[in-house]
Design an enzyme around this catalytic site. Structure first.
Site, PDB file in Angstrom:
ATOM      1  N   ASN A 122      47.569  35.086  45.852  1.00 12.63           N
ATOM      2  CA  ASN A 122      47.435  36.186  44.777  1.00 12.63           C
ATOM      3  C   ASN A 122      46.180  37.092  44.760  1.00 12.63           C
ATOM      4  O   ASN A 122      45.202  36.568  44.355  1.00 12.63           O
ATOM      5  CB  ASN A 122      47.770  35.393  43.348  1.00 12.63           C
ATOM      6  CG  ASN A 122      47.603  36.302  42.014  1.00 12.63           C
ATOM      7  OD1 ASN A 122      47.724  37.459  42.280  1.00 12.63           O
ATOM      8  ND2 ASN A 122      47.651  35.637  40.940  1.00 12.63           N
TER       9      ASN A 122
ATOM     10  N   LYS B 138      45.349  39.514  43.086  1.00 10.59           N
ATOM     11  CA  LYS B 138      45.073  40.156  41.714  1.00 10.59           C
ATOM     12  C   LYS B 138      44.741  41.637  41.978  1.00 10.59           C
ATOM     13  O   LYS B 138      45.414  42.324  42.699  1.00 10.59           O
ATOM     14  CB  LYS B 138      44.060  39.295  41.215  1.00 10.59           C
ATOM     15  CG  LYS B 138      44.520  37.738  40.951  1.00 10.59           C
ATOM     16  CD  LYS B 138      43.784  36.776  40.471  1.00 10.59           C
ATOM     17  CE  LYS B 138      44.001  35.415  40.474  1.00 10.59           C
ATOM     18  NZ  LYS B 138      43.270  34.750  39.496  1.00 10.59           N
TER      19      LYS B 138
ATOM     20  N   HIS C  93      52.019  35.115  35.173  1.00  9.26           N
ATOM     21  CA  HIS C  93      50.536  34.396  35.157  1.00  9.26           C
ATOM     22  C   HIS C  93      49.864  34.404  34.138  1.00  9.26           C
ATOM     23  O   HIS C  93      50.193  35.619  33.228  1.00  9.26           O
ATOM     24  CB  HIS C  93      50.079  35.283  36.487  1.00  9.26           C
ATOM     25  CG  HIS C  93      48.790  34.937  36.949  1.00  9.26           C
ATOM     26  ND1 HIS C  93      47.780  34.910  36.402  1.00  9.26           N
ATOM     27  CD2 HIS C  93      48.295  34.143  38.078  1.00  9.26           C
ATOM     28  CE1 HIS C  93      46.734  34.472  36.880  1.00  9.26           C
ATOM     29  NE2 HIS C  93      47.090  33.739  37.798  1.00  9.26           N
TER      30      HIS C  93
ATOM     31  N   GLU D  52      47.066  35.383  33.295  1.00  2.44           N
ATOM     32  CA  GLU D  52      46.449  36.828  33.142  1.00  2.44           C
ATOM     33  C   GLU D  52      47.504  37.736  32.637  1.00  2.44           C
ATOM     34  O   GLU D  52      46.666  38.454  31.579  1.00  2.44           O
ATOM     35  CB  GLU D  52      45.625  37.088  34.328  1.00  2.44           C
ATOM     36  CG  GLU D  52      44.488  36.252  34.721  1.00  2.44           C
ATOM     37  CD  GLU D  52      44.063  36.056  36.147  1.00  2.44           C
ATOM     38  OE1 GLU D  52      44.658  36.841  37.020  1.00  2.44           O
ATOM     39  OE2 GLU D  52      43.326  35.105  36.625  1.00  2.44           O
TER      40      GLU D  52
ATOM     41  N   GLU E   6      49.848  26.174  36.895  1.00  2.00           N
ATOM     42  CA  GLU E   6      48.438  26.359  36.945  1.00  2.00           C
ATOM     43  C   GLU E   6      47.574  26.115  35.645  1.00  2.00           C
ATOM     44  O   GLU E   6      47.944  27.183  34.771  1.00  2.00           O
ATOM     45  CB  GLU E   6      48.276  27.792  37.212  1.00  2.00           C
ATOM     46  CG  GLU E   6      49.003  28.562  38.698  1.00  2.00           C
ATOM     47  CD  GLU E   6      48.487  29.751  39.103  1.00  2.00           C
ATOM     48  OE1 GLU E   6      47.569  29.867  40.273  1.00  2.00           O
ATOM     49  OE2 GLU E   6      48.638  30.961  38.486  1.00  2.00           O
TER      50      GLU E   6
ATOM     51  N   GLY F  40      40.029  30.127  38.849  1.00  2.00           N
ATOM     52  CA  GLY F  40      38.613  31.083  38.815  1.00  2.00           C
ATOM     53  C   GLY F  40      37.537  30.156  38.142  1.00  2.00           C
ATOM     54  O   GLY F  40      36.392  31.061  38.501  1.00  2.00           O
TER      55      GLY F  40
ATOM     56  N   SER G 178      41.643  27.078  41.483  1.00  2.00           N
ATOM     57  CA  SER G 178      40.586  26.654  42.087  1.00  2.00           C
ATOM     58  C   SER G 178      40.806  25.814  43.305  1.00  2.00           C
ATOM     59  O   SER G 178      40.303  25.061  43.763  1.00  2.00           O
ATOM     60  CB  SER G 178      39.654  25.950  41.365  1.00  2.00           C
ATOM     61  OG  SER G 178      39.125  26.955  40.341  1.00  2.00           O
TER      62      SER G 178
HETATM   63  P1  PGA Z   1      42.044  30.935  41.801  1.00  2.00           P
HETATM   64  O1  PGA Z   1      43.362  31.584  41.175  1.00  2.00           O
HETATM   65  O2  PGA Z   1      42.541  30.264  42.732  1.00  2.00           O
HETATM   66  O3  PGA Z   1      40.887  31.790  41.987  1.00  2.00           O
HETATM   67  O4  PGA Z   1      41.793  29.801  40.766  1.00  2.00           O
HETATM   68  C1  PGA Z   1      44.740  31.044  40.978  1.00  2.00           C
HETATM   69  C2  PGA Z   1      45.509  32.199  40.270  1.00  2.00           C
HETATM   70  O5  PGA Z   1      45.130  32.744  39.544  1.00  2.00           O
HETATM   71  O6  PGA Z   1      46.801  32.043  40.939  1.00  2.00           O
END
Ligand code: PGA
Length: 269
Positions: free
Chosen positions: A8, A10, A105, A107, A183, A189, A227
């Site tokens: 992803n 982003k 997601h 976000e 997730e 992150g 992560s």
């Molecule tokens: P990350 O993000 O691997 O940077 O923690 C995962 C995601 O948001 O899908």
């Protein structure tokens, strides 16, 4: 079961030049790690979800490889065309070459207030255009701390139940066109991860819940995200309940992304 490792991206990389550099690295690393060998790509499907502005170009570069391309969202207003400034429909995304989209997601839920109703519309539009859906669910830190994870997940999975109720003719598509990505919001992150045992138990609950919605959903793919990196991928990959990973930060470097994909393809031998 085939594993999936999905990058992803982003709102990254910053420029088309940087996107091409990442693709150069990815293609070069794939040819040296033999990740693209027939056996490995059959065991682990790799997919990347670039920013919408880069989607068609990325798909153009990957179309002769086994790497698939996904969008990060679709319009909830219409599956095709309409007066919806700033939106991009499922049909337009398919036309740009993507075969999947991420939906829900955290976000998007956080910054765009995406509700279950909105996500249901998006899911209907995506699947009606045969755009596969990677549906993201997960609890916040406060919900984790107060042991509400399964309750939160059940509420988020209600979208799938409602989809089945409203679109019975599309139910046949779900086993191959729907993937769940668990997730935990607090793991995204942050470098913090739940234990593999925690993820495994949550995935078991998700799989059981989906199986309860329809007999055909008895063997659904459930990914872990939050992560995941080159160092911890092996431990997640070793658990049979974890069918792959949705990867953010570590997908922006070809080496770490392919190390994660290799961990899952080796684990599924
Ligand atoms: P990350 O993000 O691997 O940077 O923690 C995962 C995601 O948001 O899908």
């Amino acid at each position: 079961m085939q594993a999936w490792v999905i990058g992803n991206w982003k709102q990254n990389p910053a420029t088309s030049h940087d996107v091409n550099a990442l693709l150069d690295d990815l293609c070069a690393a794939i040819s040296t790690t033999k990740q693209m060998s027939h056996d490995n790509s059959a065991r682990c499907q790799i997919m990347v979800a670039p920013s919408l502005i880069h989607l068609a170009a990325v798909n153009g570069r990957l179309k002769d490889t086994s790497i698939l391309c996904a969008a990060q969202d679709v319009s909830g207003h219409s599956a095709s065309v309409g007066a919806y400034t700033g939106e991009c429909s499922a049909q337009q995304i398919v036309d740009a070459g993507a075969t999947w989209t991420i939906l829900g997601h955290s976000e998007r839920r956080q910054y765009h207030q995406e509700s279950n109703d909105a996500l249901l519309q998006k899911m209907i539009h995506a699947l009606s255009q045969d755009l596969g859906v990677v549906f993201c669910i997960g609890e916040s830190q406060a919900q984790y701390d107060t042991k509400q994870t399964l309750k939160v997940i059940d509420n988020q999975l209600a979208v799938i139940k409602e989809f089945i109720a409203q679109q019975p003719e599309l139910i046949e598509a779900l086993p191959t066109r729907l993937i769940i990505a668990y997730e935990p919001v607090w793991a995204i992150g942050t470098g913090k991860v739940p234990t593999v045992a925690e993820v495994s138990a949550t995935h078991k609950h998700i799989k059981r819940t989906l199986a309860g919605f329809a007999d055909s959903l008895s063997n659904m793919t459930v990914l872990y995200g939050g992560s995941v990196n080159a160092d911890n991928a092996n431990s997640f990959a070793a658990d049979p309940m974890i069918d792959g990973a949705l990867v953010g930060g570590a997908s922006l470097k070809a080496d770490s992304f392919l190390t994660i994909a290799t961990a899952f393809s080796q684990a599924s031998i």
